[in-house]
Design a protein around this motif. Structure first.
Motif, PDB file in Angstrom:
ATOM      1  N   TYR A  98       0.795  -1.226   0.000  1.00 26.05           N
ATOM      2  CA  TYR A  98       0.000   0.000   0.000  1.00 26.05           C
ATOM      3  C   TYR A  98       0.829   1.278   0.000  1.00 26.05           C
ATOM      4  O   TYR A  98       0.365   2.305  -0.474  1.00 26.05           O
ATOM      5  CB  TYR A  98      -0.952   0.012   1.201  1.00 26.05           C
ATOM      6  N   LEU A  99       2.043   1.228   0.554  1.00 27.06           N
ATOM      7  CA  LEU A  99       2.857   2.438   0.632  1.00 27.06           C
ATOM      8  C   LEU A  99       3.928   2.507  -0.446  1.00 27.06           C
ATOM      9  O   LEU A  99       4.291   3.584  -0.890  1.00 27.06           O
ATOM     10  CB  LEU A  99       3.507   2.551   2.015  1.00 27.06           C
ATOM     11  N   GLY A 100       4.461   1.382  -0.855  1.00 32.20           N
ATOM     12  CA  GLY A 100       5.454   1.343  -1.920  1.00 32.20           C
ATOM     13  C   GLY A 100       6.764   2.001  -1.532  1.00 32.20           C
ATOM     14  O   GLY A 100       7.012   2.352  -0.388  1.00 32.20           O
ATOM     15  N   SER A 101       7.595   2.176  -2.538  1.00 37.43           N
ATOM     16  CA  SER A 101       8.926   2.737  -2.357  1.00 37.43           C
ATOM     17  C   SER A 101       8.852   4.222  -2.000  1.00 37.43           C
ATOM     18  O   SER A 101       8.103   4.979  -2.613  1.00 37.43           O
ATOM     19  CB  SER A 101       9.725   2.557  -3.643  1.00 37.43           C
ATOM     20  N   GLY A 102       9.650   4.599  -1.007  1.00 33.62           N
ATOM     21  CA  GLY A 102       9.653   5.987  -0.562  1.00 33.62           C
ATOM     22  C   GLY A 102      10.401   6.939  -1.468  1.00 33.62           C
ATOM     23  O   GLY A 102      10.063   8.112  -1.548  1.00 33.62           O
ATOM     24  N   ARG A 103      11.450   6.447  -2.137  1.00 33.58           N
ATOM     25  CA  ARG A 103      12.264   7.278  -3.032  1.00 33.58           C
ATOM     26  C   ARG A 103      12.662   8.623  -2.391  1.00 33.58           C
ATOM     27  O   ARG A 103      12.649   9.652  -3.030  1.00 33.58           O
ATOM     28  CB  ARG A 103      11.529   7.512  -4.356  1.00 33.58           C
TER      29      ARG A 103
END
Length: 192
Positions: A34-39
């Motif tokens: 749900y949040l994925g990669s922060g990058r």
């Protein structure tokens, strides 16, 4: 009535060695999904406790994370666990309901997390307004909370969940609401 949304309530518990439900593989997989990669985008973990969720956001998902907690002992515990070669999350002792939000390192956050905290907020609507103020357009408010009625009637923790009315307060006014269940917990990804 004792209010549970104050440092006077939480500080003795953390200082006395009380610990709470740890993150597990199922919850971590849902966060990944749900949040994925922060990058390198900013994230705020409200009620960070021992800092496990903030460290996961920071080190494993790649967010630039700040963890806040109302308890100085919890903040000290979180900071003590963050030893390593790479810089860890920023830690702040702050009350999300009353502290000056301009004192936070960022003016807005791509992700705001609130794990096992929403149930304890005295004024849930005011808390949600403060969160919305801090969330960037298109951001995600990740809430993990217990749902009422999921424990056995004989379980002494049976009353910890949020009610249907509190669930409605939590999920109203968002453009998109996604949820997933984990035993007695429900995880919400809320989008402005």
């Amino acid at each position: 009535m004792t209010t549970t949304a104050t440092a006077a309530y939480w500080e003795p518990l953390w200082a006395g060695g009380r610990r709470y439900r740890q993150l597990d593989g199922s919850e971590n997989r849902l966060m990944d999904e749900y949040l994925g990669s922060g990058r390198g985008r900013p994230a705020l973990d409200i009620g960070s406790g021992d800092g496990a969720l903030a460290r996961r956001l920071h080190h494993e998902l790649g967010y630039r994370t700040t963890g806040i907690d109302i308890s100085p002992s919890a903040v000290a515990l979180a900071a003590a666990h963050d030893e390593g070669p790479a810089p860890g999350p920023a830690w702040r002792c702050a009350d999300i309901t009353t502290s000056d939000l301009t004192a936070l390192p960022e003016s807005a956050y791509a992700v705001i997390t609130c794990r096992l905290v929403f149930r304890w907020m005295d004024d849930k609507a005011a808390f949600l307004n403060r969160v919305r103020h801090l969330l960037v357009p298109g951001g995600t408010f990740w809430v993990v909370t217990e749902i009422a009625g999921r424990r056995e009637d004989t379980d002494p923790l049976q009353g910890l969940g949020i009610s249907p009315a509190e669930t409605e307060t939590l999920t109203s006014g968002w453009s998109a609401v996604q949820s997933a269940d984990l035993d007695v917990l429900r995880c919400y990804a809320l989008h402005p």
